[in-house]
Design a protein around this motif. Structure first.
Motif, PDB file in Angstrom:
ATOM      1  N   PHE A   1      -7.362  -0.242   1.734  1.00  0.00           N
ATOM      2  CA  PHE A   1      -7.321  -1.407   2.617  1.00  0.00           C
ATOM      3  C   PHE A   1      -8.239  -2.509   2.087  1.00  0.00           C
ATOM      4  N   ALA A   2      -9.373  -2.124   1.506  1.00  0.00           N
ATOM      5  CA  ALA A   2     -10.252  -3.140   0.918  1.00  0.00           C
ATOM      6  C   ALA A   2      -9.544  -3.863  -0.226  1.00  0.00           C
ATOM      7  N   ARG A   3      -8.784  -3.135  -1.009  1.00  0.00           N
ATOM      8  CA  ARG A   3      -8.038  -3.776  -2.098  1.00  0.00           C
ATOM      9  C   ARG A   3      -6.994  -4.741  -1.533  1.00  0.00           C
ATOM     10  N   LEU A   4      -6.373  -4.389  -0.407  1.00  0.00           N
ATOM     11  CA  LEU A   4      -5.438  -5.312   0.244  1.00  0.00           C
ATOM     12  C   LEU A   4      -6.142  -6.591   0.678  1.00  0.00           C
TER      13      LEU A   4
ATOM     14  N   LEU B   1       0.853  -1.175   0.000  1.00  0.00           N
ATOM     15  CA  LEU B   1       0.000   0.000   0.000  1.00  0.00           C
ATOM     16  C   LEU B   1       0.894   1.231   0.000  1.00  0.00           C
ATOM     17  N   PRO B   2       0.939   1.985  -1.116  1.00  0.00           N
ATOM     18  CA  PRO B   2       1.774   3.187  -1.164  1.00  0.00           C
ATOM     19  C   PRO B   2       1.135   4.318  -0.371  1.00  0.00           C
ATOM     20  N   GLN B   3       1.862   5.418  -0.257  1.00  0.00           N
ATOM     21  CA  GLN B   3       1.297   6.589   0.396  1.00  0.00           C
ATOM     22  C   GLN B   3       0.101   7.099  -0.404  1.00  0.00           C
ATOM     23  N   LEU B   4      -0.850   7.662   0.306  1.00  0.00           N
ATOM     24  CA  LEU B   4      -2.075   8.148  -0.334  1.00  0.00           C
ATOM     25  C   LEU B   4      -1.763   9.187  -1.410  1.00  0.00           C
ATOM     26  N   VAL B   5      -0.741  10.003  -1.176  1.00  0.00           N
ATOM     27  CA  VAL B   5      -0.415  11.062  -2.139  1.00  0.00           C
ATOM     28  C   VAL B   5       0.146  10.488  -3.437  1.00  0.00           C
TER      29      VAL B   5
ATOM     30  N   VAL C   1     -15.395   2.730  -6.895  1.00  0.00           N
ATOM     31  CA  VAL C   1     -14.872   1.992  -5.743  1.00  0.00           C
ATOM     32  C   VAL C   1     -14.873   0.492  -6.012  1.00  0.00           C
ATOM     33  N   ARG C   2     -15.970  -0.033  -6.549  1.00  0.00           N
ATOM     34  CA  ARG C   2     -16.078  -1.476  -6.786  1.00  0.00           C
ATOM     35  C   ARG C   2     -14.935  -1.972  -7.684  1.00  0.00           C
ATOM     36  N   ASP C   3     -14.728  -1.294  -8.805  1.00  0.00           N
ATOM     37  CA  ASP C   3     -13.726  -1.760  -9.757  1.00  0.00           C
ATOM     38  C   ASP C   3     -12.313  -1.568  -9.229  1.00  0.00           C
ATOM     39  N   PHE C   4     -12.095  -0.482  -8.484  1.00  0.00           N
ATOM     40  CA  PHE C   4     -10.773  -0.249  -7.920  1.00  0.00           C
ATOM     41  C   PHE C   4     -10.415  -1.349  -6.922  1.00  0.00           C
ATOM     42  N   VAL C   5     -11.348  -1.682  -6.044  1.00  0.00           N
ATOM     43  CA  VAL C   5     -11.098  -2.738  -5.055  1.00  0.00           C
ATOM     44  C   VAL C   5     -10.886  -4.081  -5.754  1.00  0.00           C
TER      45      VAL C   5
END
Length: 254
Positions: free
Chosen positions: A146-149, A76-80, A90-94
């Protein structure tokens, strides 16, 4: 899922443009450990995480990942560092967390779609599946990451400043998820600026200031003397330091 062995850092030197950012680092991360990486700004913390993720090759030394490949490590990289201008919800990103299982052009089956839906619900974003990610607040976006993790489902999880610029409720929820991962025996390494969170949730800490200042039990590592030494080491860093020779070049020079 097979549990990897310890991650070993062997005389590890890292940097950019052949100039060192982390020097001759030695240490071992045990399977199932929860390790905070702390230190002043510019101490090499994010550099180390990128190397653990396989995104930055060492200038010298090596990383032994205990049998795991870089592809089997969730990062998980930095948010920036996240480009939120790409038009995706959101669905597709996760669901992108499943890419290593289904392939870049593979189609998500019902099981993978359900896994993504459950991950979104688990981070408290049920009902926001169709929201474009560029409309989310910082805390909401961090929940999405975090959901993607969760969907990636790896034994080793690397987190770069996961609590920066988010609200207290989100921090508490994400700490709860990290505690659950610890209970599942996953290895977690997190770059943290918040020393109170390191003391609260991470039993082990590496205090870094371009080299190892201390590495061990968090309370002992983050003592006043060690923190003062880390600040002094960071302030004394020579930005004009000579380039590092790679291992093979150094051997040839001798």
């Amino acid at each position: 899922m097979a549990s990897p062995g310890p991650i070993r850092l062997v005389n590890l030197t890292l940097g950019y443009d052949r100039r060192p950012a982390v020097h001759h680092l030695e240490g071992e991360i045990a399977p199932g450990a929860a390790l905070a990486v702390c230190g002043p700004n510019g101490a090499g913390k994010s550099t180390l995480l990128k190397a653990l993720a396989g995104l930055l090759p060492p200038l010298g030394g090596r990383i032994e990942r205990g049998g795991a490949t870089a592809r089997e490590i969730a990062y998980l990289p930095q948010l920036v560092d996240i480009d939120r201008s790409f038009p995706i919800n959101v669905r597709d990103f996760v669901a992108m967390g499943a890419m290593r299982r289904v392939g870049l052009f593979g189609r998500l089956d019902a099981g993978e779609r359900e896994r993504a839906a459950q991950a979104i619900d688990r981070v408290g974003l049920a009902g926001m599946e169709d929201r474009p990610i560029d409309t989310l607040s910082g805390g909401q976006m961090q929940r999405v990451l975090f959901a993607r993790l969760i969907v990636q489902d790896q034994r080793v999880i690397l987190l770069d400043e996961p609590f920066g610029a988010i609200d207290e409720a989100t921090t508490d929820d994400l700490l709860g998820l990290i505690a659950q991962w610890r209970g599942e025996g996953r290895t977690i390494v997190a770059v943290l600026h918040e020393l109170d969170l390191a003391r609260r949730a991470f039993p082990q800490t590496l205090l870094l200031a371009r080299e190892r200042i201390a590495w061990g039990e968090t309370g002992a590592t983050l003592c006043a003397d060690n923190l003062a030494r880390a600040r002094a080491m960071s302030e004394a860093y020579d930005r004009q330091a000579r380039e590092c020779l790679r291992d093979e070049e150094a051997a040839h020079a001798h």
